[in-house]
Design a protein around this motif. Structure first.
Motif, mmCIF file in Angstrom:
data_model
loop_
_atom_site.group_PDB
_atom_site.id
_atom_site.type_symbol
_atom_site.label_atom_id
_atom_site.label_comp_id
_atom_site.label_asym_id
_atom_site.label_seq_id
_atom_site.Cartn_x
_atom_site.Cartn_y
_atom_site.Cartn_z
ATOM 1 N N SER A 94 0.714 -0.801 -0.034
ATOM 2 C CA SER A 94 -0.114 0.355 0.193
ATOM 3 C C SER A 94 1.102 1.200 -0.428
ATOM 4 N N ALA A 95 0.706 2.271 -0.482
ATOM 5 C CA ALA A 95 0.676 3.176 -0.337
ATOM 6 C C ALA A 95 -0.386 5.001 -0.393
ATOM 7 N N ALA A 96 0.000 6.028 -0.052
ATOM 8 C CA ALA A 96 -0.946 6.394 0.191
ATOM 9 C C ALA A 96 -0.454 7.617 1.159
ATOM 10 N N ILE A 97 -1.250 9.349 0.500
ATOM 11 C CA ILE A 97 -1.128 10.393 1.023
ATOM 12 C C ILE A 97 -2.236 10.689 1.554
ATOM 13 N N ASP A 98 -2.115 11.692 2.699
ATOM 14 C CA ASP A 98 -3.064 12.406 3.299
ATOM 15 C C ASP A 98 -4.527 13.238 2.982
ATOM 16 N N LEU A 99 -5.322 13.177 2.907
ATOM 17 C CA LEU A 99 -5.907 14.058 1.551
ATOM 18 C C LEU A 99 -5.691 15.010 1.592
ATOM 19 N N ALA A 109 3.713 12.752 -3.271
ATOM 20 C CA ALA A 109 3.495 11.595 -4.028
ATOM 21 C C ALA A 109 4.654 10.900 -4.667
ATOM 22 N N ASP A 110 5.769 11.700 -4.913
ATOM 23 C CA ASP A 110 6.812 11.595 -5.545
ATOM 24 C C ASP A 110 7.666 11.545 -4.291
ATOM 25 N N ALA A 111 7.213 12.413 -3.139
ATOM 26 C CA ALA A 111 8.510 12.392 -2.100
ATOM 27 C C ALA A 111 8.030 10.775 -1.901
ATOM 28 N N LEU A 112 6.933 10.168 -1.572
ATOM 29 C CA LEU A 112 6.877 8.835 -1.331
ATOM 30 C C LEU A 112 7.579 8.036 -1.737
ATOM 31 N N MET A 113 7.217 7.729 -2.994
ATOM 32 C CA MET A 113 8.363 6.777 -4.432
ATOM 33 C C MET A 113 9.699 7.275 -4.056
ATOM 34 N N LEU A 114 10.573 8.298 -3.982
ATOM 35 C CA LEU A 114 11.147 8.316 -3.793
ATOM 36 C C LEU A 114 11.864 7.168 -3.077
ATOM 37 N N GLN A 115 11.365 8.009 -2.142
ATOM 38 C CA GLN A 115 11.179 7.008 -0.615
ATOM 39 C C GLN A 115 11.666 5.943 -0.417
ATOM 40 N N ILE A 116 10.331 5.340 -0.771
ATOM 41 C CA ILE A 116 9.528 3.777 -1.372
ATOM 42 C C ILE A 116 11.092 3.457 -2.306
ATOM 43 N N ARG A 117 11.704 3.588 -3.097
ATOM 44 C CA ARG A 117 13.465 3.374 -3.939
ATOM 45 C C ARG A 117 14.272 3.548 -3.429
ATOM 46 N N GLU A 118 14.302 4.583 -2.488
ATOM 47 C CA GLU A 118 15.702 4.452 -1.440
ATOM 48 C C GLU A 118 16.093 3.089 -0.495
ATOM 49 N N THR A 119 14.287 3.126 0.081
ATOM 50 C CA THR A 119 14.113 1.999 0.251
ATOM 51 C C THR A 119 14.801 0.784 0.332
ATOM 52 N N ALA A 120 14.059 0.378 -0.999
ATOM 53 C CA ALA A 120 13.682 -0.861 -1.577
ATOM 54 C C ALA A 120 15.029 -1.165 -2.180
ATOM 55 N N GLU A 121 15.832 -0.121 -2.288
ATOM 56 C CA GLU A 121 17.941 -0.445 -2.749
ATOM 57 C C GLU A 121 18.208 -0.551 -1.379
ATOM 58 N N GLU A 122 17.833 -0.002 -0.696
ATOM 59 C CA GLU A 122 19.020 0.102 0.812
ATOM 60 C C GLU A 122 18.131 -1.527 1.128
ATOM 61 N N GLN A 123 17.106 -2.069 1.210
ATOM 62 C CA GLN A 123 17.135 -3.664 1.166
ATOM 63 C C GLN A 123 18.060 -4.720 0.452
ATOM 64 N N GLY A 124 18.005 -4.527 -0.804
ATOM 65 C CA GLY A 124 18.623 -5.035 -1.720
ATOM 66 C C GLY A 124 20.200 -5.194 -1.523
ATOM 67 N N ARG A 125 20.767 -4.261 -1.034
ATOM 68 C CA ARG A 125 22.096 -3.783 -0.689
ATOM 69 C C ARG A 125 22.446 -5.069 0.629
#
Length: 175
Positions: A94-99, A109-125
């Motif tokens: 799930s991914a959501a932005i407060d109303l 939304a773009d900031a959230l997606m950037l955080q998601i990608r950075e977290t995914a990269e950290e997890q992969g590493r």
């Protein structure tokens, strides 16, 4: 808090999910002229808010990203990380932005997606994987989420299934 920066953090402990009880990412259900509640026009919003508020306990490999302005949660994503033989799969459950933070050009939304990608990269590493598949399912009528993930480099990976959800994803190399 208008103008205040967003502070990002991760939750890996189920008891810390209580902060999501007040998180609001869906509009209220409309009412008929007689006051009867009608079907929500965006059922996926209802599903996501309910899922976040009533989330199952976090298991190993699961985490929640929170964006906060002061005490208020303004963005949230729940991720499920799985190491595979040749890569790491990070499912965006799930991914959501407060109303109150929507409709501002997609900045949150773009900031959230950037955080998601950075977290995914950290997890992969952390799992010593060179490739990450970051993916999620989006309702075929949820054009805002489709635009959000398209801006983040995602593409449709399959046609909608019987339940009208499409799989979207992006594969990238861990640096």
């Amino acid at each position: 808090m208008k103008g205040a920066g967003v502070v990002w953090s991760q939750i890996v402990n189920s008891r810390d999910l209580r902060c999501l009880q007040r998180f609001r990412c869906k509009a209220d259900r409309p009412r008929s002229s007689s006051g009867r509640l009608l079907v929500h026009p965006r059922p996926w919003e209802w599903d996501v808010q309910s899922y976040l508020r009533n989330s199952p306990k976090l298991k190993a490999g699961h985490l929640v990203l929170l964006g906060r302005c002061g005490e208020d949660v303004v963005a949230v994503a729940r991720l499920e990380v799985t190491a595979r033989e040749n890569d790491c799969h990070v499912f965006i459950a799930s991914a959501a932005i407060d109303l109150d933070h929507r409709g501002k050009g997609g900045r949150m939304a773009d900031a959230l997606m950037l955080q998601i990608r950075e977290t995914a990269e950290e997890q992969g590493r952390g799992l010593r994987q060179q490739e990450v598949l970051l993916w999620g399912k989006i309702h075929s009528e949820n054009l805002s989420s489709q635009a959000m993930v398209t801006r983040a480099g995602f593409e449709p990976l399959e046609a909608p299934g019987l339940n009208s959800y499409e799989m979207w994803g992006v594969r990238f190399t861990v640096e």
